[in-house]
Design an enzyme around this catalytic site. Structure first.
Site: not given
Ligand SMILES: Cc1cc2nc3c(=O)[nH]c(=O)nc-3n(C[C@H](O)[C@H](O)[C@H](O)COP(=O)(O)OP(=O)(O)OC[C@H]3O[C@@H](n4cnc5c(N)ncnc54)[C@H](O)[C@@H]3O)c2cc1C
Length: 540
Positions: A12, A41, A44, A47, A49, A52, A80, A184, A348
């Site tokens: 999420g 979760s 967890v 992230i 970040v 932008a 932006k 999970v 991202g």
């Molecule tokens: C340093 C950095 C800077 C960034 N800057 C930018 C930016 O400026 N612009 C941009 O567009 N993108 C940027 N990104 C990318 C952006 O952060 C991600 O694309 C975006 O946040 C999506 O993350 P996510 O949802 O894939 O993962 P996450 O935010 O990590 O979410 C993971 C989810 O999975 C869940 N989860 C994990 N394990 C389990 C489990 N066992 N059971 C149930 N749930 C679980 C967690 O609870 C969480 O809800 C950046 C990334 C990094 C690393």
């Protein structure tokens, strides 16, 4: 009649909620044909970040049905209009913009070529776009009370990524997306390697026809359960960490809110500065092979100034690469679970958005997932490499030699094969639209990256200019002084000053009277608090 399909999104973060909200908006418009469940979760954290964005976010908001003012209010959003690159070429304080809007004179755009024949006394993007100057003046891209100022200026947003996920969650659950807060713990697979169900610590067993893995770098479905390979791309992009920090305006408000993202090169990477309504976010993206986290943190604090000395910081680790096949069987890996490229061009969330759009278009209504997965994978992997080339280019054109890091990124082996072919070609003929008609350029190896792991597809990944065409390449190439030596030979020493397009001059002339300062727009329209501006050091 079509049977209701079941989709389970695991995770999420921004990707998971964007996927759930978009699929619901795109597929359940006329009738509820897809049951969507999201499990995330409670332990967890997201992230956090990812603050932008690029202009495609406007399409996502429109399809999902989010009003942009509501959006900006809810996520502490700011405008932006550009990314301003500082110190990337020599490290002497020089800068250039990569703006979102620029004019393309028709029928043939010769702006790039004209500029190459000039004495370069005005930066290239300032000859074709009013946005660099509008940014330098600190103006909003829209008028007070009206979204457009003549020809609209393209914009995206800076936002609080955690609040964005919360907003999408509220909206999607109100529309019928089921939501579980649970871990999970188990993934059940069938004999042929598809996912049948996932089980949670709380005792739920969740079945679905299609599973979307949005669990971030953990990738618990695609990576851990199905073992889909990760293709490492760190030889072309060396950075693998970021030290991040937030500077609340209550602590230090510079007196304005920049309407652009800054990316300033430091000794071993670069730092982003992202202004929100209540704070500025900073992150020093660096390479652990060249600098320790502690040194990077010290450098970041010194960059920001004395007021940053006691602010909290955190280190985020990442790895550049992608799942060899993002969609395998009935599991699609999206967001950080699917790929990662450092955030130099804020791509991202864009890749997560693209995955949602392409998945909706390739939705497996009638079974037969393999051909759909093949196309989805091809599109996503192509786009990944398109972004990789573009980011790689920012580094490899540097003339900085002031640290081992900058000497390393300038070495020929750090330039990937497709990008090298582009740059070599553009040394013969500067970039133009036709370069992206047929994406195979002289000298390019047929399988530069071994087919991205797509079985039955032995063509190397190609650049379809789906995100950046010749005009964005021109912004970076000429911002990085590409072809300066060649042009001195081709066009001689006595060259005229660059010609600025009339539309640009007109817009710049009118802008200060029509466009409010960015912070004024935010205060009047969104109710951003009026913070007291920090006094310059030494000022009485
Ligand atoms: C340093 C950095 C800077 C960034 N800057 C930018 C930016 O400026 N612009 C941009 O567009 N993108 C940027 N990104 C990318 C952006 O952060 C991600 O694309 C975006 O946040 C999506 O993350 P996510 O949802 O894939 O993962 P996450 O935010 O990590 O979410 C993971 C989810 O999975 C869940 N989860 C994990 N394990 C389990 C489990 N066992 N059971 C149930 N749930 C679980 C967690 O609870 C969480 O809800 C950046 C990334 C990094 C690393």
């Amino acid at each position: 009649m079509t049977r209701t399909r079941r989709v389970l999104v695991v995770g999420g973060g921004s990707s998971g909620w964007l996927m759930a909200a978009y699929l619901d908006a795109a597929l359940n418009r006329e009738a509820r044909l897809v049951d969507i469940t999201l499990v995330e979760s409670p332990d967890v954290p997201r992230i956090g970040v990812g603050e932008a964005t690029i202009p495609n976010i406007n399409h996502m908001l429109a399809v999902i049905g989010i009003d942009r003012l509501e959006f900006m209010k809810r996520v502490d959003g700011t405008f932006k209009q550009s990314i301003r690159y500082v110190d990337w070429l020599h490290g002497n304080g020089e800068y250039y913009h990569h703006p979102f809007s620029r004019y393309r004179p028709s029928p043939i755009d010769r702006s790039g070529r004209d500029w190459l024949m000039s004495d370069r006394s005005i930066p290239f993007t300032e000859t074709v776009s009013a946005q660099p100057i509008i940014c330098e003046l600190g103006l909003a891209p829209t008028m007070l009370g009206k979204w457009n100022f003549g020809t609209p200026l393209t914009f995206a947003y800076h936002m609080n990524a955690l609040k964005f996920a919360d907003m999408l969650c509220d909206l999607a659950t109100a529309r019928g997306v089921r939501h579980f807060l649970d871990n999970v713990t188990r993934v059940e697979t069938t004999a042929d390697g598809a996912i049948e169900a996932v089980s949670t610590a709380g005792g739920e067993r969740l079945e679905a026809d299609l599973f979307v893995d949005c669990t971030g770098f953990a990738a618990i479905l695609a990576g851990k359960a199905l073992g889909v390979d990760w293709v490492d791309c760190s030889q072309w992009l060396l950075c693998d960490r970021a030290v991040t920090m937030a500077v609340p305006y209550e602590r230090h408000y510079p007196g304005h809110v920049r309407p652009y993202t800054s990316a300033t090169a430091l000794s071993n990477g670069w730092v982003w500065e992202i202004p929100l309504q209540d704070r500025r976010s900073l992150g020093y993206v660096h390479s652990s092979a060249f600098i320790t986290d502690e040194e990077a943190e010290r450098e970041l604090r010194a960059f920001e100034g004395a007021h940053a000395e006691t602010l909290d910081s955190r280190v985020v680790r990442f790895r550049v690469g992608h799942r060899a096949r993002p969609w395998v069987q009935n599991c699609v890996a999206v967001g950080l679970a699917g790929s990662f490229i450092e955030p130099l061009e804020s791509t991202g969330l864009y890749l997560s958005s693209l995955a949602a759009v392409i998945l909706a278009e390739h939705f497996p209504w009638h079974g037969g997932m393999q051909p759909l997965a093949f196309r989805f994978n091809r599109i996503m992997v192509n786009r990944f490499y398109e972004i990789l080339d573009f980011i790689n280019m920012h580094y490899c054109l540097t003339r900085r030699t002031d640290s081992p890091f900058w000497r390393e990124v300038g070495r020929p082996e750090r330039v990937n094969d497709r990008l090298r072919a582009k740059l070599d070609f553009w040394r013969v003929k500067p970039p133009s639209p036709a370069d992206f008609e047929d994406q195979f350029l002289p000298g390019q190896a047929a399988a530069a990256v071994p087919n991205g792991g797509l079985p039955g597809d032995d063509r190397c990944p190609i650049d379809t200019a789906g995100l950046w065409g010749y005009d964005s390449y021109e912004a970076i190439l000429y911002g990085m002084d590409f072809l300066s030596e060649e042009c001195a030979v081709w066009y001689g020493p006595d060259r005229p000053a660059p010609r600025v397009l009339k539309r640009v001059l007109d817009k710049i002339r009118q802008a200060p009277a029509k466009l409010p300062p960015h912070h004024v727009w935010l205060q009047r329209v969104l109710g951003m608090p009026a913070y007291a501006a920090a006094r310059a050091p030494g000022a009485g």
